[in-house]
Enzyme design. Structure first.
Site, PDB file in Angstrom:
ATOM      1  N   CYS A   1      84.238  37.237  70.115  1.00 50.43           N
ATOM      2  CA  CYS A   1      85.309  36.938  68.842  1.00 50.43           C
ATOM      3  C   CYS A   1      84.429  38.413  67.711  1.00 50.43           C
ATOM      4  O   CYS A   1      83.494  38.128  67.202  1.00 50.43           O
ATOM      5  CB  CYS A   1      84.577  35.963  68.383  1.00 50.43           C
ATOM      6  SG  CYS A   1      85.170  35.146  66.765  1.00 50.43           S
TER       7      CYS A   1
ATOM      8  N   CYS B   1      76.815  53.460  69.303  1.00 50.93           N
ATOM      9  CA  CYS B   1      75.840  53.233  68.116  1.00 50.93           C
ATOM     10  C   CYS B   1      75.367  52.891  67.671  1.00 50.93           C
ATOM     11  O   CYS B   1      74.905  52.612  66.571  1.00 50.93           O
ATOM     12  CB  CYS B   1      77.100  53.832  67.386  1.00 50.93           C
ATOM     13  SG  CYS B   1      78.312  52.489  66.979  1.00 50.93           S
TER      14      CYS B   1
END
Length: 137
Positions: A125, A105
């Protein structure tokens, strides 16, 4: 991990549709490349077994067995589902970093650094807001 997002056939066609699908916070992180505050994320301390998915489309991004406590303030993983994420150079904010993006997406997930544990040496992260978690049954 499966490589197909669970909702890939139902992706919004416009930013207006994304705004309708996502919360304001999810939209800010996933679509505007925002960052949640350190140590504020829902999934920072998750220790359960399961799968972390993209909050935008449901793609399977990370298994819980590659999650580790990096001390950075965001959920961290030393490996990713290579079929579900891609990376791009991010030069915003006067620095050069590697951005992690959902392949299905295009949602912004976070950044990856070369200071993680073995066997990969990577630290993905990731913003908790960009994730959903499916615990193993």
């Amino acid at each position: 991990m499966a490589t197909e997002p669970s909702q890939s056939d139902d992706l919004p066609d416009s930013e207006t549709e994304w705004r309708e699908r996502l919360t304001d916070e999810e939209y800010e992180i996933l679509r505007n490349r925002g960052t949640e505050p350190k140590f504020s994320g829902e999934y920072l301390d998750v220790k359960e077994d399961g799968t972390f998915r993209c909050a935008g489309c449901g793609a399977e991004l990370f298994d819980s067995d590659v999650k580790f406590d990096s001390g950075s303030g965001w959920p961290s993983f030393y490996d990713a589902n290579a079929d579900a994420v891609e990376t791009e150079t991010d030069t915003r904010h006067g620095m050069s970093r590697i951005e992690v993006v959902c392949r299905a997406c295009g949602g912004h997930l976070g950044h990856v650094f070369d200071d993680g544990p073995e066997p990969t040496g990577k630290r993905y992260c990731i913003n908790s807001v960009a994730l959903d978690f499916d615990p193993e049954e």
